[in-house]
Design an enzyme around this catalytic site. Structure first.
Site, PDB file in Angstrom:
ATOM      1  N   CYS A  86       2.692  -2.696  15.127  1.00 11.36           N
ATOM      2  CA  CYS A  86       2.670  -2.410  13.691  1.00 11.36           C
ATOM      3  C   CYS A  86       2.041  -3.551  12.899  1.00 11.36           C
ATOM      4  CB  CYS A  86       4.089  -2.160  13.205  1.00 11.36           C
ATOM      5  SG  CYS A  86       4.157  -1.779  11.457  1.00 11.36           S
ATOM      6  N   HIS A  90      10.057   5.715  20.108  1.00  9.97           N
ATOM      7  CA  HIS A  90       8.920   5.142  20.831  1.00  9.97           C
ATOM      8  C   HIS A  90       9.171   4.746  22.287  1.00  9.97           C
ATOM      9  CE1 HIS A  90       7.288   5.260  16.900  1.00  9.97           C
ATOM     10  NE2 HIS A  90       7.607   4.054  16.510  1.00  9.97           N
ATOM     11  N   GLU A 119      11.088  -2.100   6.516  1.00 12.84           N
ATOM     12  CA  GLU A 119      12.166  -1.346   7.155  1.00 12.84           C
ATOM     13  C   GLU A 119      13.180  -1.008   6.051  1.00 12.84           C
ATOM     14  OE1 GLU A 119      13.232   0.207   9.954  1.00 12.84           O
ATOM     15  OE2 GLU A 119      15.039   0.480   8.768  1.00 12.84           O
ATOM     16  N   GLU A 127       0.847  -1.187   0.000  1.00 10.75           N
ATOM     17  CA  GLU A 127       0.000   0.000   0.000  1.00 10.75           C
ATOM     18  C   GLU A 127       0.883   1.238   0.000  1.00 10.75           C
ATOM     19  OE1 GLU A 127      -1.873  -1.183   3.665  1.00 10.75           O
ATOM     20  OE2 GLU A 127      -0.749   0.330   4.767  1.00 10.75           O
ATOM     21  N   CYS A 152       7.358  -7.200   6.738  1.00  8.14           N
ATOM     22  CA  CYS A 152       8.497  -6.648   7.477  1.00  8.14           C
ATOM     23  C   CYS A 152       8.932  -7.687   8.505  1.00  8.14           C
ATOM     24  CB  CYS A 152       8.064  -5.371   8.188  1.00  8.14           C
ATOM     25  SG  CYS A 152       9.385  -4.539   9.093  1.00  8.14           S
ATOM     26  N   CYS A 180       3.638   8.329   0.936  1.00 12.00           N
ATOM     27  CA  CYS A 180       4.305   7.429   1.870  1.00 12.00           C
ATOM     28  C   CYS A 180       4.472   6.091   1.155  1.00 12.00           C
ATOM     29  CB  CYS A 180       3.431   7.299   3.117  1.00 12.00           C
ATOM     30  SG  CYS A 180       4.001   6.069   4.275  1.00 12.00           S
ATOM     31  N   CYS A 199       7.812  -5.135  15.300  1.00 13.35           N
ATOM     32  CA  CYS A 199       7.291  -4.156  16.269  1.00 13.35           C
ATOM     33  C   CYS A 199       5.853  -4.549  16.629  1.00 13.35           C
ATOM     34  CB  CYS A 199       7.322  -2.742  15.695  1.00 13.35           C
ATOM     35  SG  CYS A 199       8.979  -2.206  15.235  1.00 13.35           S
ATOM     36  N   CYS A 216       0.352   2.136   9.098  1.00 17.53           N
ATOM     37  CA  CYS A 216       1.237   1.188   8.437  1.00 17.53           C
ATOM     38  C   CYS A 216       0.708  -0.247   8.299  1.00 17.53           C
ATOM     39  CB  CYS A 216       2.485   1.167   9.315  1.00 17.53           C
ATOM     40  SG  CYS A 216       3.927   0.721   8.468  1.00 17.53           S
ATOM     41  N   SER A 249      12.520   6.616   7.205  1.00 14.86           N
ATOM     42  CA  SER A 249      12.194   6.310   8.593  1.00 14.86           C
ATOM     43  C   SER A 249      12.695   4.922   8.956  1.00 14.86           C
ATOM     44  CB  SER A 249      10.672   6.384   8.760  1.00 14.86           C
ATOM     45  OG  SER A 249      10.314   6.097  10.081  1.00 14.86           O
ATOM     46  N   ASN A 261      -2.243   4.236  16.772  1.00 11.02           N
ATOM     47  CA  ASN A 261      -3.434   3.830  16.049  1.00 11.02           C
ATOM     48  C   ASN A 261      -3.612   2.351  16.392  1.00 11.02           C
ATOM     49  OD1 ASN A 261      -5.397   3.640  14.068  1.00 11.02           O
ATOM     50  ND2 ASN A 261      -4.210   4.821  12.601  1.00 11.02           N
TER      51      ASN A 261
HETATM   52  N1  SAH Z   1      10.303   0.484   9.561  1.00 15.08           N
HETATM   53  C1  SAH Z   1      10.317   1.900   9.497  1.00 15.08           C
HETATM   54  C2  SAH Z   1       9.254   2.514   8.617  1.00 15.08           C
HETATM   55  C3  SAH Z   1       7.884   1.916   8.646  1.00 15.08           C
HETATM   56  S1  SAH Z   1       6.870   2.228  10.048  1.00 15.08           S
HETATM   57  C4  SAH Z   1      10.259   2.465  10.898  1.00 15.08           C
HETATM   58  O1  SAH Z   1      10.184   1.705  11.855  1.00 15.08           O
HETATM   59  O2  SAH Z   1      10.371   3.672  11.049  1.00 15.08           O
HETATM   60  C5  SAH Z   1       6.462   3.916   9.899  1.00 15.08           C
HETATM   61  C6  SAH Z   1       6.106   4.582  11.212  1.00 15.08           C
HETATM   62  O3  SAH Z   1       4.762   4.220  11.606  1.00 15.08           O
HETATM   63  C7  SAH Z   1       7.016   4.178  12.347  1.00 15.08           C
HETATM   64  O4  SAH Z   1       7.346   5.293  13.140  1.00 15.08           O
HETATM   65  C8  SAH Z   1       6.138   3.212  13.099  1.00 15.08           C
HETATM   66  O5  SAH Z   1       6.613   3.058  14.390  1.00 15.08           O
HETATM   67  C9  SAH Z   1       4.773   3.858  12.963  1.00 15.08           C
HETATM   68  N2  SAH Z   1       3.639   2.982  13.241  1.00 15.08           N
HETATM   69  C10 SAH Z   1       3.478   1.707  12.884  1.00 15.08           C
HETATM   70  N3  SAH Z   1       2.306   1.219  13.337  1.00 15.08           N
HETATM   71  C11 SAH Z   1       1.707   2.227  13.983  1.00 15.08           C
HETATM   72  C12 SAH Z   1       0.472   2.344  14.682  1.00 15.08           C
HETATM   73  N4  SAH Z   1      -0.353   1.315  14.800  1.00 15.08           N
HETATM   74  N5  SAH Z   1       0.157   3.543  15.225  1.00 15.08           N
HETATM   75  C13 SAH Z   1       1.021   4.602  15.108  1.00 15.08           C
HETATM   76  N6  SAH Z   1       2.181   4.548  14.465  1.00 15.08           N
HETATM   77  C14 SAH Z   1       2.539   3.369  13.926  1.00 15.08           C
END
Ligand code: SAH
Length: 348
Positions: free
Chosen positions: A111, A213, A157, A84, A104, A97, A108, A330, A188, A287
């Site tokens: 995510c 975070h 990532e 997406e 991935c 974006c 995390c 994401c 990012s 989120n």
């Molecule tokens: N892997 C990279 C880029 C992808 S995630 C990274 O970790 O930065 C992009 C951003 O969205 C990151 O800051 C991630 O922590 C955040 N993110 C992912 N899921 C989320 C959620 N459910 N609510 C808020 N932010 C989220």
């Protein structure tokens, strides 16, 4: 795939096929305009047959528009994999974006992109394809760009797909191509320190964004497995070095998760950690992802957290949440589409 190539590389490809060099310009033009091979009118059927297997097969298969104008596009590649990408409209321009991987492997907890692990890396040309397709969808072309900014913040990532992410940055900012300024590109990362060092050597003019975070390693480890490999201190040290080498201000993403990282103590620790670093902090209420039991905070609490950071001398803002009604965070929408695809197949 041909969108992986620079113009010079495409010229070599065309020559290898025994075609005159000027054909490279025609093919390149088609790619940059986001056209399918069928839509290129100045190439003969024979030439099209010769290049068909290498010409990009990606296409937009679905799009959604949020009440706030944010658009989400599902893009399918030649092998049927989907990612997406999100288009956010601001006063100063349009930000896309992009995803850098299918799935991935960073794991995390909050995510949605990581729920099924990593399926595969995207090539540089597949990351670029997202920009070119959406630019076209908006009626833009290489000269009149409809996309002004890029954030590499979709699924995946980017530093875990280092070479392709770097080549993408070079292709998308190439004067011969869509030529989006590196100053308008953010990458990012969840903090792969060894790769941050490699990135800094590239001397790109991009913005480095760190998904931090947490202000304590043990808390970070609870939600981000990568924290077992690199400590917060190592990450921040690499950011200091990155700034010294590139002069580019660092952005810190800090997603507020109820009861995990949103206390006043967290704000104080964060201020100490970031002291003296040229950075800006984006605070984002989590989120919530249905599949995980982590909760976000009220927007008013996010504002309080920001006020606390500001009172401690940091530059911080609450990030606008966009596209929430279309599964904005994401990987969320992709998972929904995959589930629908599966349901279709099983006849549910
Ligand atoms: N892997 C990279 C880029 C992808 S995630 C990274 O970790 O930065 C992009 C951003 O969205 C990151 O800051 C991630 O922590 C955040 N993110 C992912 N899921 C989320 C959620 N459910 N609510 C808020 N932010 C989220």
């Amino acid at each position: 795939m041909l969108s992986d190539l620079t113009f010079n590389e495409l010229q070599m490809y065309v020559e290898k096929l025994g075609l005159p060099k000027f054909r490279a310009s025609q093919v390149f033009d088609g790619i940059v305009k986001g056209k399918s091979l069928d839509e290129i009118t100045n190439l003969s059927k024979e030439i099209k047959e010769k290049i068909a297997q290498d010409y990009p097969q990606y296409k937009i298969i679905k799009e959604f528009t949020s009440n706030d104008g944010t658009q989400k596009f599902i893009i399918e590649f030649g092998d049927g994999k989907i990612v997406e990408c999100v288009l956010m409209k601001y006063k100063y321009g349009n930000t896309i974006c992009v995803s850098t991987q299918v799935g991935c492997r960073m794991g995390c907890k909050f995510c949605a992109s990581t729920l099924n692990g990593l399926e595969r890396n995207l090539s540089a040309g597949e990351i670029l394809g997202q920009v070119l397709l959406v630019n076209r969808k908006l009626g833009g072309n290489a000269k009149e760009r409809k996309i002004t900014n890029i954030v590499m913040m979709g699924s995946g990532e980017p530093l875990d797909n280092f070479d392709n992410a770097c080549k993408f940055i070079e292709l998308v900012s190439d004067e011969k191509g869509i030529n989006i300024s590196q100053r308008n590109i953010s990458l990012s990362t969840c903090g792969l320190v060894d790769k941050i060092k490699l990135l800094q050597e590239k001397q790109y003019n991009i913005t480095l964004t760190i998904s931090l975070h947490a202000s304590l390693d043990e808390k970070r480890r609870e939600v981000m497995p990568i924290a077992n490999k690199w400590s917060i201190k190592e990450i921040i040290d690499s950011c200091r070095e990155y700034f010294d080498k590139t002069g580019r201000r660092i952005y810190i993403e800090y997603t507020l998760i109820k009861g995990v990282n949103n206390s006043e103590e967290d704000a104080k620790r964060l201020a100490l950690l970031l002291k003296g670093l040229m950075c800006h902090i984006n605070v984002i209420p989590l989120n919530s992802v249905k599949e995980r039991n982590l909760l976000g905070v009220a927007r008013s609490d996010a504002y309080k957290f920001v006020e606390k950071l500001e009172s401690l001398g940091l530059s911080a803002t609450v990030r606008r949440t966009m596209g929430e009604d279309i599964e904005g965070a994401c990987g969320q929408l992709r998972n929904k589409i995959l589930k629908e695809k599966k349901d279709d197949r099983t006849g549910c």
